[in-house]
Motif scaffolding. Structure first.
Motif, PDB file in Angstrom:
ATOM      1  N   ASP A   1     -86.699   9.063  -2.172  1.00 30.48           N
ATOM      2  CA  ASP A   1     -86.343   7.664  -2.422  1.00 30.48           C
ATOM      3  C   ASP A   1     -85.857   7.525  -3.863  1.00 30.48           C
ATOM      4  OD1 ASP A   1     -86.179   4.940  -2.833  1.00 30.48           O
ATOM      5  OD2 ASP A   1     -88.108   4.475  -1.909  1.00 30.48           O
ATOM      6  N   LYS A   2     -84.555   7.267  -4.025  1.00 27.57           N
ATOM      7  CA  LYS A   2     -83.970   7.222  -5.369  1.00 27.57           C
ATOM      8  C   LYS A   2     -84.450   6.031  -6.192  1.00 27.57           C
ATOM      9  CE  LYS A   2     -79.670   4.887  -3.993  1.00 27.57           C
ATOM     10  NZ  LYS A   2     -78.190   5.023  -3.958  1.00 27.57           N
ATOM     11  N   THR A   3     -85.120   5.069  -5.559  1.00 29.75           N
ATOM     12  CA  THR A   3     -85.668   3.929  -6.302  1.00 29.75           C
ATOM     13  C   THR A   3     -86.635   4.392  -7.384  1.00 29.75           C
ATOM     14  OG1 THR A   3     -85.554   2.645  -4.248  1.00 29.75           O
ATOM     15  CG2 THR A   3     -86.791   1.672  -6.062  1.00 29.75           C
ATOM     16  N   PHE A   4     -87.333   5.506  -7.120  1.00 29.84           N
ATOM     17  CA  PHE A   4     -88.332   5.992  -8.071  1.00 29.84           C
ATOM     18  C   PHE A   4     -87.698   6.602  -9.322  1.00 29.84           C
ATOM     19  CE2 PHE A   4     -90.761   5.808  -4.142  1.00 29.84           C
ATOM     20  CZ  PHE A   4     -92.022   5.409  -4.559  1.00 29.84           C
ATOM     21  N   PHE A   5     -86.497   7.158  -9.196  1.00 29.69           N
ATOM     22  CA  PHE A   5     -85.779   7.847 -10.271  1.00 29.69           C
ATOM     23  C   PHE A   5     -86.497   9.139 -10.656  1.00 29.69           C
ATOM     24  CE2 PHE A   5     -84.261   8.650 -14.634  1.00 29.69           C
ATOM     25  CZ  PHE A   5     -82.895   8.598 -14.416  1.00 29.69           C
ATOM     26  N   MET A   6     -87.713   9.037 -11.168  1.00 31.95           N
ATOM     27  CA  MET A   6     -88.560  10.207 -11.417  1.00 31.95           C
ATOM     28  C   MET A   6     -90.015   9.739 -11.411  1.00 31.95           C
ATOM     29  SD  MET A   6     -88.081  10.951 -15.486  1.00 31.95           S
ATOM     30  CE  MET A   6     -88.904   9.955 -16.741  1.00 31.95           C
ATOM     31  N   TYR A   7     -90.911  10.640 -11.086  1.00 34.44           N
ATOM     32  CA  TYR A   7     -92.351  10.399 -10.929  1.00 34.44           C
ATOM     33  C   TYR A   7     -92.652   9.651  -9.626  1.00 34.44           C
ATOM     34  CZ  TYR A   7     -92.632  11.481 -15.958  1.00 34.44           C
ATOM     35  OH  TYR A   7     -92.525  12.068 -17.188  1.00 34.44           O
ATOM     36  N   TYR A   8     -93.559  10.213  -8.860  1.00 29.45           N
ATOM     37  CA  TYR A   8     -94.069   9.659  -7.598  1.00 29.45           C
ATOM     38  C   TYR A   8     -93.082   9.747  -6.438  1.00 29.45           C
ATOM     39  CZ  TYR A   8     -98.228   7.809  -9.922  1.00 29.45           C
ATOM     40  OH  TYR A   8     -99.409   7.694 -10.616  1.00 29.45           O
ATOM     41  N   GLU A   9     -91.841  10.183  -6.690  1.00 32.70           N
ATOM     42  CA  GLU A   9     -90.906  10.280  -5.567  1.00 32.70           C
ATOM     43  C   GLU A   9     -91.329  11.359  -4.590  1.00 32.70           C
ATOM     44  OE1 GLU A   9     -90.791  12.222  -8.442  1.00 32.70           O
ATOM     45  OE2 GLU A   9     -88.838  11.455  -9.077  1.00 32.70           O
ATOM     46  N   GLU A  10     -91.863  12.481  -5.109  1.00 30.72           N
ATOM     47  CA  GLU A  10     -92.319  13.528  -4.200  1.00 30.72           C
ATOM     48  C   GLU A  10     -93.638  13.140  -3.541  1.00 30.72           C
ATOM     49  OE1 GLU A  10     -93.085  13.583  -7.329  1.00 30.72           O
ATOM     50  OE2 GLU A  10     -94.421  15.218  -7.928  1.00 30.72           O
ATOM     51  N   THR A  11     -94.456  12.345  -4.234  1.00 29.48           N
ATOM     52  CA  THR A  11     -95.701  11.847  -3.637  1.00 29.48           C
ATOM     53  C   THR A  11     -95.371  10.938  -2.459  1.00 29.48           C
ATOM     54  OG1 THR A  11     -96.560  11.814  -5.912  1.00 29.48           O
ATOM     55  CG2 THR A  11     -97.938  10.834  -4.202  1.00 29.48           C
ATOM     56  N   ASP A  12     -94.392  10.083  -2.645  1.00 34.14           N
ATOM     57  CA  ASP A  12     -93.906   9.208  -1.572  1.00 34.14           C
ATOM     58  C   ASP A  12     -93.364  10.035  -0.405  1.00 34.14           C
ATOM     59  OD1 ASP A  12     -92.656   6.554  -0.529  1.00 34.14           O
ATOM     60  OD2 ASP A  12     -90.907   7.855  -0.769  1.00 34.14           O
ATOM     61  N   TRP A  13     -92.625  11.087  -0.711  1.00 30.65           N
ATOM     62  CA  TRP A  13     -92.046  11.988   0.303  1.00 30.65           C
ATOM     63  C   TRP A  13     -93.156  12.631   1.132  1.00 30.65           C
ATOM     64  CZ3 TRP A  13     -88.680  16.901  -0.836  1.00 30.65           C
ATOM     65  CH2 TRP A  13     -87.540  16.904  -0.018  1.00 30.65           C
ATOM     66  N   ASN A  14     -94.169  13.156   0.437  1.00 29.86           N
ATOM     67  CA  ASN A  14     -95.318  13.766   1.111  1.00 29.86           C
ATOM     68  C   ASN A  14     -96.030  12.756   2.009  1.00 29.86           C
ATOM     69  OD1 ASN A  14     -96.339  16.672  -0.087  1.00 29.86           O
ATOM     70  ND2 ASN A  14     -95.120  15.577  -1.584  1.00 29.86           N
ATOM     71  N   TYR A  15     -96.209  11.562   1.487  1.00 31.08           N
ATOM     72  CA  TYR A  15     -96.932  10.520   2.221  1.00 31.08           C
ATOM     73  C   TYR A  15     -96.192  10.151   3.504  1.00 31.08           C
ATOM     74  CZ  TYR A  15    -100.696   7.042   2.020  1.00 31.08           C
ATOM     75  OH  TYR A  15    -101.844   6.330   2.242  1.00 31.08           O
ATOM     76  N   ARG A  16     -94.869  10.074   3.409  1.00 27.70           N
ATOM     77  CA  ARG A  16     -94.061   9.766   4.594  1.00 27.70           C
ATOM     78  C   ARG A  16     -94.159  10.888   5.629  1.00 27.70           C
ATOM     79  NH1 ARG A  16     -88.338   9.169   2.928  1.00 27.70           N
ATOM     80  NH2 ARG A  16     -88.806   9.529   0.736  1.00 27.70           N
ATOM     81  N   ALA A  17     -94.191  12.139   5.153  1.00 31.70           N
ATOM     82  CA  ALA A  17     -94.313  13.273   6.074  1.00 31.70           C
ATOM     83  C   ALA A  17     -95.662  13.250   6.787  1.00 31.70           C
ATOM     84  CB  ALA A  17     -94.138  14.587   5.312  1.00 31.70           C
ATOM     85  N   LYS A  18     -96.717  12.927   6.046  1.00 32.51           N
ATOM     86  CA  LYS A  18     -98.051  12.893   6.649  1.00 32.51           C
ATOM     87  C   LYS A  18     -98.159  11.764   7.678  1.00 32.51           C
ATOM     88  CE  LYS A  18    -101.636  13.907   3.907  1.00 32.51           C
ATOM     89  NZ  LYS A  18    -102.054  15.308   4.160  1.00 32.51           N
ATOM     90  N   LYS A  19     -97.442  10.672   7.453  1.00 33.59           N
ATOM     91  CA  LYS A  19     -97.427   9.590   8.438  1.00 33.59           C
ATOM     92  C   LYS A  19     -96.777  10.037   9.744  1.00 33.59           C
ATOM     93  CE  LYS A  19     -97.588   5.478   5.461  1.00 33.59           C
ATOM     94  NZ  LYS A  19     -96.845   4.275   4.996  1.00 33.59           N
ATOM     95  N   LYS A  20     -95.903  11.040   9.657  1.00 34.73           N
ATOM     96  CA  LYS A  20     -95.268  11.609  10.851  1.00 34.73           C
ATOM     97  C   LYS A  20     -96.087  12.776  11.413  1.00 34.73           C
ATOM     98  CE  LYS A  20     -91.539   9.034  11.075  1.00 34.73           C
ATOM     99  NZ  LYS A  20     -91.260   8.160  12.246  1.00 34.73           N
ATOM    100  N   LYS A  21     -97.329  12.904  10.935  1.00 32.12           N
ATOM    101  CA  LYS A  21     -98.299  13.890  11.439  1.00 32.12           C
ATOM    102  C   LYS A  21     -98.027  15.327  10.999  1.00 32.12           C
ATOM    103  CE  LYS A  21    -100.196  10.442  13.552  1.00 32.12           C
ATOM    104  NZ  LYS A  21    -101.371   9.781  12.938  1.00 32.12           N
ATOM    105  N   TYR A  22     -97.211  15.504   9.960  1.00 31.96           N
ATOM    106  CA  TYR A  22     -97.046  16.840   9.391  1.00 31.96           C
ATOM    107  C   TYR A  22     -98.146  17.092   8.364  1.00 31.96           C
ATOM    108  CZ  TYR A  22     -92.384  17.261  11.453  1.00 31.96           C
ATOM    109  OH  TYR A  22     -91.333  17.353  12.329  1.00 31.96           O
ATOM    110  N   LYS A  23     -98.500  18.357   8.200  1.00 32.50           N
ATOM    111  CA  LYS A  23     -99.506  18.721   7.210  1.00 32.50           C
ATOM    112  C   LYS A  23     -98.840  19.281   5.956  1.00 32.50           C
ATOM    113  CE  LYS A  23    -103.457  19.539  10.253  1.00 32.50           C
ATOM    114  NZ  LYS A  23    -104.544  20.476  10.620  1.00 32.50           N
ATOM    115  N   VAL A  24     -99.470  19.003   4.818  1.00 35.77           N
ATOM    116  CA  VAL A  24     -99.024  19.517   3.525  1.00 35.77           C
ATOM    117  C   VAL A  24    -100.007  20.608   3.113  1.00 35.77           C
ATOM    118  CG1 VAL A  24     -98.543  18.954   1.116  1.00 35.77           C
ATOM    119  CG2 VAL A  24     -98.057  17.267   2.915  1.00 35.77           C
ATOM    120  N   ILE A  25     -99.492  21.792   2.797  1.00 29.87           N
ATOM    121  CA  ILE A  25    -100.346  22.957   2.578  1.00 29.87           C
ATOM    122  C   ILE A  25    -100.212  23.488   1.147  1.00 29.87           C
ATOM    123  CG2 ILE A  25    -100.930  25.277   3.388  1.00 29.87           C
ATOM    124  CD1 ILE A  25    -101.409  23.057   5.464  1.00 29.87           C
TER     125      ILE A  25
END
Length: 315
Positions: free
Chosen positions: A196-220
């Motif tokens: 999400d380019k709204t973040f520019f930097m910081y927390y964008e990857e956290t948001d990405w991870n969170y969206r993936a986990k909502k789709k039932k993927y695991k982060v390892i």
């Protein structure tokens, strides 16, 4: 462990330059990739509008670079999120690796992370252990924790702990993979979208991870390989970084948390903000108070705007 290269997926490694840092950082990062024990990967370097003399240094190095590569030159600094998105749009791999240019990596980085990601369909994202380049026995990232009760909402586990501690040498699920070195399946991106380019930097990857986990993927978390981050042990944020950090933790929470989590988050932030206000006022750091106030106001405004769009979309 080397894998059978005939059946290994293509990995696209995205390296984004920092226009405020020398090209030699990127060159050293690329040199470490030449030592990988995995061969089926491409390298996409995205330059975020570095000074011309730094771009020339990089171009000279790339003339003799052994790996399949593409250099993309942006006309302006798009930040971490959109800068990496530009690289991902040009990528061809079944797996994507975003790697900070101020890092060097173990020779088994790609092979170990590929081995983990392809081992189970439910594994969508992974991240290696990350240590300090100048203090490789100390952890910078040993897994991640997301909670509305934390001041920063998302924090690294194991920071400045000994790298050989047993609890940080276990392959396990974690809350988020760090954007310094993150591997993600293309099928996950197809479902959740790019950063999400709204973040520019910081927390964008956290948001990405969170969206993936909502789709039932695991982060390892993958401790069997390491990335060496060229960052000081004590690395205070400048005013711009502090502003973006403040803004984006509010943006992340309001975009992703449930209503009850948002309530707890806001109460937690009120408590910690009062402490920060007192600390900065007592220390006569009035400019920091302005930056803190601006970051919170911008984060609330952006966050509630996105939340409203989400609610309207559901309706």
């Amino acid at each position: 462990m080397k894998l059978n290269m005939d059946i290994n997926p293509l990995v696209s490694v995205i390296i984004l330059t920092n226009p405020f840092r020398p090209a030699q950082l990127t060159i050293d990062c690329l040199k470490s990739l030449e030592k990988q024990d995995y061969s089926n990967f491409e390298v996409i370097i995205v330059d975020n509008a570095s000074p011309e003399e730094e771009i020339k240094k990089l171009e000279i190095f790339l003339k003799n670079f052994k790996l399949n590569n593409l250099l993309i030159k942006n006309s302006k600094n798009w930040g971490y999120a959109e800068g990496n998105n530009i690289g991902m749009r040009k990528s061809k791999g079944d797996l994507i690796c975003i790697l900070n240019n101020d890092t060097e990596c173990d020779s088994n980085l790609i092979s170990e992370c590929v081995k983990v990601l392809i081992s189970k369909r439910i594994y969508g994202i992974c991240c290696p252990k990350i240590v300090y380049y100048d203090h490789p026995n100390l952890i910078w990232y040993g897994g991640g924790k997301i909670s509305p009760f934390l001041l920063l909402t998302a924090i690294h586990k194991g920071i400045r702990r000994k790298s050989n501690e047993s609890k940080y040498n276990i392959l396990k699920e974690t809350d988020y993979a760090c954007g310094t070195s993150i591997f993600i399946k293309r099928e996950v991106i197809n479902k959740i979208g790019l950063l999400d380019k709204t973040f520019f930097m910081y927390y964008e990857e956290t948001d990405w991870n969170y969206r993936a986990k909502k789709k039932k993927y695991k982060v390892i978390y993958v401790p069997s390989t390491k990335v060496y981050h060229k960052i000081p042990i004590h690395n205070p944020l400048d005013d711009f970084q502090y502003f973006v950090h403040c803004r984006n933790r509010f943006l992340f929470a309001l975009k992703n948390f449930s209503l009850i989590q948002i309530v707890f988050f806001l109460l937690t932030q009120l408590f910690w903000t009062l402490i920060e206000l007192f600390t900065n006022f007592y220390g006569r750091n009035l400019n920091r108070l302005k930056v803190l106030s601006l970051g919170i106001r911008k984060g609330l405004k952006l966050g509630f705007r996105i939340r409203k769009k989400q609610l309207n979309h559901v309706r």
